[in-house]
Motif scaffolding. Structure first.
Motif, short mmCIF file in Angstrom:
data_model
loop_
_atom_site.label_atom_id
_atom_site.label_comp_id
_atom_site.label_asym_id
_atom_site.label_seq_id
_atom_site.Cartn_x
_atom_site.Cartn_y
_atom_site.Cartn_z
N ASP A 69 0.76 -1.33 -0.03
CA ASP A 69 0.08 0.11 0.13
C ASP A 69 0.91 1.20 0.02
OD1 ASP A 69 -2.36 -1.46 0.10
OD2 ASP A 69 -2.34 -1.66 2.33
N ASP A 70 2.32 1.01 -0.04
CA ASP A 70 3.05 2.20 -0.11
C ASP A 70 3.38 2.73 -1.58
OD1 ASP A 70 4.55 -0.15 -0.45
OD2 ASP A 70 6.20 0.68 0.54
N THR A 120 3.33 4.94 -4.56
CA THR A 120 3.19 6.44 -5.04
C THR A 120 3.15 6.59 -6.33
OG1 THR A 120 5.55 6.80 -4.97
CG2 THR A 120 4.28 6.69 -2.65
N LEU A 121 2.68 7.70 -6.84
CA LEU A 121 2.61 8.14 -8.26
C LEU A 121 4.04 8.12 -8.80
CD1 LEU A 121 1.22 8.80 -10.70
CD2 LEU A 121 1.13 11.17 -9.97
N GLN A 122 4.97 8.41 -7.92
CA GLN A 122 6.31 8.77 -8.43
C GLN A 122 6.70 7.41 -8.71
OE1 GLN A 122 4.96 10.27 -5.88
NE2 GLN A 122 5.23 12.56 -6.19
N TYR A 123 6.84 6.44 -7.92
CA TYR A 123 7.17 4.95 -7.86
C TYR A 123 6.64 4.45 -9.27
CZ TYR A 123 8.51 0.01 -6.92
OH TYR A 123 8.66 -1.08 -6.95
#
Length: 222
Positions: free
Chosen positions: A93-94, A96-99
């Motif tokens: 759930d961690d 992110t859009l950046q990932y």
């Protein structure tokens, strides 16, 4: 542009149409975890199969190369989307859009390169075979090896995550993971045989039909 229907054209176009429909259907479940990456898988598969159908139906090298380029674009989306789907469904759930954007960096560069400067992906020499099933054969360049290695790493990562969830969990979540595992393996094996030179046809594109239906059942009906 002249095209010639081959024995492979219609099945691939069916995959493309069904894939596009499943992408739209997935967005109807956008409130459910994994719906967006699943729609990405179906969208990429639809483009991949549709472009491949027209590539194999082309009667000249220039249109065949056009559809080959579009097939590459579809292939850049599917493995990343499957990997993101696996991460979401295994409780990472961690995210992110950046990932997610970082995961798309290399495939996106490749998608641009096939149009702007494909020299590192395939050689300037093409062989067009207008046989019963027309095809373009090219000498793959060093960047193609990097690109394929990256994409198959993501596919193997998704397979590992689904397999671990299928073993570790009981009940509906295990069944979901098992179906998604099979759905990921099918196109990976089909395309792997093509990339390895074992088959002259990319059967991974055909495998998206049963794989897509398995994914749909696993995500929304279990």
């Amino acid at each position: 542009m002249v095209v010639e229907v081959t024995p492979l054209t219609v099945p691939l176009l069916v995959v493309a149409v069904v894939g596009a429909g499943l992408a739209v259907l997935s967005l109807n479940y956008r409130g459910q975890k994994g719906a967006y990456p699943l729609a990405g898988v179906f969208s990429g598969a639809a483009l991949w199969a549709g472009a491949y159908a027209l590539e194999l139906s082309s009667t000249a090298v220039d249109p065949a190369l056009l559809w080959l380029r579009l097939r590459f674009v579809g292939s850049t989306v599917v493995p990343v989307a499957i990997f993101v789907l696996a991460l979401e469904l295994t409780d990472r759930d961690d995210l992110t859009l950046q990932y997610v954007l970082a995961l798309f960096a290399l495939p996106s560069f490749t998608a641009v390169a096939v149009w702007r400067n494909p020299a590192g992906i395939w050689a300037a020499r093409y062989v067009f075979d207008p046989g019963a099933v027309p095809s373009v054969t090219a000498d793959w360049g060093p960047w193609f090896v990097v690109y394929v290695s990256y994409q198959f790493t993501l596919a193997v990562g998704a397979i590992f995550l689904f397999a671990r969830r299928a073993v570790d969990r009981e009940g509906a979540r295990s069944n979901t993971a098992s179906l998604l595992l099979v759905a990921t393996v099918l196109p990976a094996v089909g395309t792997g045989l093509y990339v390895a030179g074992v088959s002259g046809i990319d059967y991974g594109a055909f495998a998206f039909l049963p794989a897509g239906l398995l994914m749909l059942v696993a995500m929304f009906y279990l």
